[in-house]
Design a protein around this motif. Structure first.
Motif, PDB file in Angstrom:
ATOM      1  N   THR A 128       0.857  -1.185   0.000  1.00 41.47           N
ATOM      2  CA  THR A 128       0.000   0.000   0.000  1.00 41.47           C
ATOM      3  C   THR A 128       0.891   1.232   0.000  1.00 41.47           C
ATOM      4  O   THR A 128       1.745   1.373   0.875  1.00 41.47           O
ATOM      5  CB  THR A 128      -0.902   0.029   1.236  1.00 41.47           C
ATOM      6  OG1 THR A 128      -1.686  -1.172   1.268  1.00 41.47           O
ATOM      7  CG2 THR A 128      -1.844   1.237   1.177  1.00 41.47           C
ATOM      8  N   THR A 138       3.144   2.287   3.245  1.00 43.18           N
ATOM      9  CA  THR A 138       2.658   2.190   4.621  1.00 43.18           C
ATOM     10  C   THR A 138       2.281   0.763   5.007  1.00 43.18           C
ATOM     11  O   THR A 138       2.064   0.485   6.185  1.00 43.18           O
ATOM     12  CB  THR A 138       1.437   3.098   4.824  1.00 43.18           C
ATOM     13  OG1 THR A 138       0.422   2.746   3.854  1.00 43.18           O
ATOM     14  CG2 THR A 138       1.820   4.561   4.637  1.00 43.18           C
ATOM     15  N   GLN A 139       2.192  -0.150   4.031  1.00 43.39           N
ATOM     16  CA  GLN A 139       1.896  -1.545   4.336  1.00 43.39           C
ATOM     17  C   GLN A 139       2.539  -2.443   3.287  1.00 43.39           C
ATOM     18  O   GLN A 139       2.397  -2.227   2.092  1.00 43.39           O
ATOM     19  CB  GLN A 139       0.384  -1.784   4.363  1.00 43.39           C
ATOM     20  CG  GLN A 139      -0.001  -3.218   4.729  1.00 43.39           C
ATOM     21  CD  GLN A 139      -1.473  -3.359   5.054  1.00 43.39           C
ATOM     22  OE1 GLN A 139      -2.107  -2.417   5.513  1.00 43.39           O
ATOM     23  NE2 GLN A 139      -2.021  -4.551   4.853  1.00 43.39           N
ATOM     24  N   ASN A 194       2.474  -6.331   2.417  1.00 45.64           N
ATOM     25  CA  ASN A 194       1.683  -7.499   2.774  1.00 45.64           C
ATOM     26  C   ASN A 194       2.490  -8.793   2.739  1.00 45.64           C
ATOM     27  O   ASN A 194       3.354  -8.988   1.878  1.00 45.64           O
ATOM     28  CB  ASN A 194       0.485  -7.640   1.837  1.00 45.64           C
ATOM     29  CG  ASN A 194      -0.549  -6.563   2.060  1.00 45.64           C
ATOM     30  OD1 ASN A 194      -0.600  -5.937   3.115  1.00 45.64           O
ATOM     31  ND2 ASN A 194      -1.390  -6.317   1.064  1.00 45.64           N
ATOM     32  N   THR A 240      -2.554 -11.931   7.800  1.00 39.43           N
ATOM     33  CA  THR A 240      -2.462 -10.469   7.812  1.00 39.43           C
ATOM     34  C   THR A 240      -1.725  -9.932   9.036  1.00 39.43           C
ATOM     35  O   THR A 240      -1.156  -8.837   8.984  1.00 39.43           O
ATOM     36  CB  THR A 240      -3.866  -9.838   7.758  1.00 39.43           C
ATOM     37  OG1 THR A 240      -4.651 -10.341   8.851  1.00 39.43           O
ATOM     38  CG2 THR A 240      -4.554 -10.189   6.443  1.00 39.43           C
ATOM     39  N   ASP A 268       1.772  -8.871   8.275  1.00 40.06           N
ATOM     40  CA  ASP A 268       2.057  -7.760   7.371  1.00 40.06           C
ATOM     41  C   ASP A 268       2.973  -6.751   8.060  1.00 40.06           C
ATOM     42  O   ASP A 268       2.900  -6.549   9.280  1.00 40.06           O
ATOM     43  CB  ASP A 268       0.766  -7.053   6.956  1.00 40.06           C
ATOM     44  CG  ASP A 268      -0.149  -7.928   6.113  1.00 40.06           C
ATOM     45  OD1 ASP A 268       0.329  -8.963   5.608  1.00 40.06           O
ATOM     46  OD2 ASP A 268      -1.333  -7.575   5.984  1.00 40.06           O
ATOM     47  N   LEU A 292       3.958  -2.899   8.686  1.00 41.17           N
ATOM     48  CA  LEU A 292       3.179  -1.662   8.698  1.00 41.17           C
ATOM     49  C   LEU A 292       4.044  -0.479   9.093  1.00 41.17           C
ATOM     50  O   LEU A 292       5.017  -0.617   9.833  1.00 41.17           O
ATOM     51  CB  LEU A 292       2.014  -1.784   9.688  1.00 41.17           C
ATOM     52  CG  LEU A 292       1.057  -2.955   9.490  1.00 41.17           C
ATOM     53  CD1 LEU A 292       0.074  -3.033  10.649  1.00 41.17           C
ATOM     54  CD2 LEU A 292       0.332  -2.854   8.166  1.00 41.17           C
ATOM     55  N   SER A 335       6.160  -5.426  12.344  1.00 39.38           N
ATOM     56  CA  SER A 335       5.153  -6.483  12.346  1.00 39.38           C
ATOM     57  C   SER A 335       5.054  -7.030  13.762  1.00 39.38           C
ATOM     58  O   SER A 335       6.056  -7.127  14.468  1.00 39.38           O
ATOM     59  CB  SER A 335       5.524  -7.614  11.388  1.00 39.38           C
ATOM     60  OG  SER A 335       4.671  -8.735  11.568  1.00 39.38           O
TER      61      SER A 335
END
Length: 211
Positions: A1, A9-10, A12, A18, A21, A23, A54
């Motif tokens: 993302t 910002t993310q 995956n 999830t 992920d 972040l 994470s």
């Protein structure tokens, strides 16, 4: 993302869980998405104070970890630069560092109990490489571009029972130790892989990332 300014910002986890992920809620601390800059593929550029976290738990103390990285080794590290560490060592915890560089242009695998594997190969500084970093809880080895580089640690190399999260791009407890280079891919197994399995993943990374 990524944002309109290419801050990521993310990141995956492709395995699908999830909670694993990576972040970064603050765009000012996020790495930058770069287009087709390594063998025609996109990478993340970790510069300045950029990092991602994470909350995943990877392993208990003495448990094995096999980690693979496709990344660019810093050319002239101005300080110790960590690609990844556990997010918080906690009381009595061991900080695990599967790949980092020092100002003497060595590439290392270690933890804070003193176990360290040192690779003296200045020719790799500033190069995009694929790295395999293995700890079986008491010892470990490192491979760079498919070649076994070092196997003898100065003390046992283990992870920690406090390994409750991980940071990519810096050493979480010493915020000045940023990676400051490109990262293309990270693959982590909470087990030891066979020689055949390691070679299979290294071949995949070489074919994908190295021209």
């Amino acid at each position: 993302t990524k944002t309109g300014s290419n801050e990521v910002t993310q990141w995956n986890n492709k395995e699908g869980t999830t909670s694993r992920d990576l972040l970064q809620a603050s765009t000012g601390d996020a790495p930058t998405w770069t287009s087709a800059n390594q063998n025609g593929l996109n990478t993340l550029n970790f510069t300045g104070n950029s990092f991602m976290n994470s909350a995943t738990t990877l392993a208990a103390e003495t448990a094995p970890i096999t980690a693979f990285f496709a990344c660019k080794i810093p050319a002239s590290p101005s300080g110790t630069q960590f690609i990844m560490s556990n997010k918080s060592a906690g009381a009595g915890g061991t900080v695990y560092h599967p790949l980092y560089t020092e100002t003497d242009s060595t590439i290392r695998l270690s933890n804070t109990t003193g176990g360290t594997i040192v690779v003296n190969d200045n020719s790799l500084m500033g190069s995009f490489v694929y790295c395999t970093s293995v700890s079986n809880g008491t010892s470990g080895f490192m491979r760079l571009n498919g070649a076994l580089e070092a196997t003898t640690p100065s003390a046992p190399i283990g992870t920690s029972g406090e390994f409750v999260g991980m940071s990519v791009g810096y050493y979480a407890d010493v915020a000045i130790r940023w990676w400051n280079e490109l990262i293309g891919e990270i693959i982590i197994y909470n087990k030891l892989l066979s020689a055949t399995e390691i070679t299979t993943i290294e071949t995949y990374l070489a074919d994908k990332w190295i021209p």
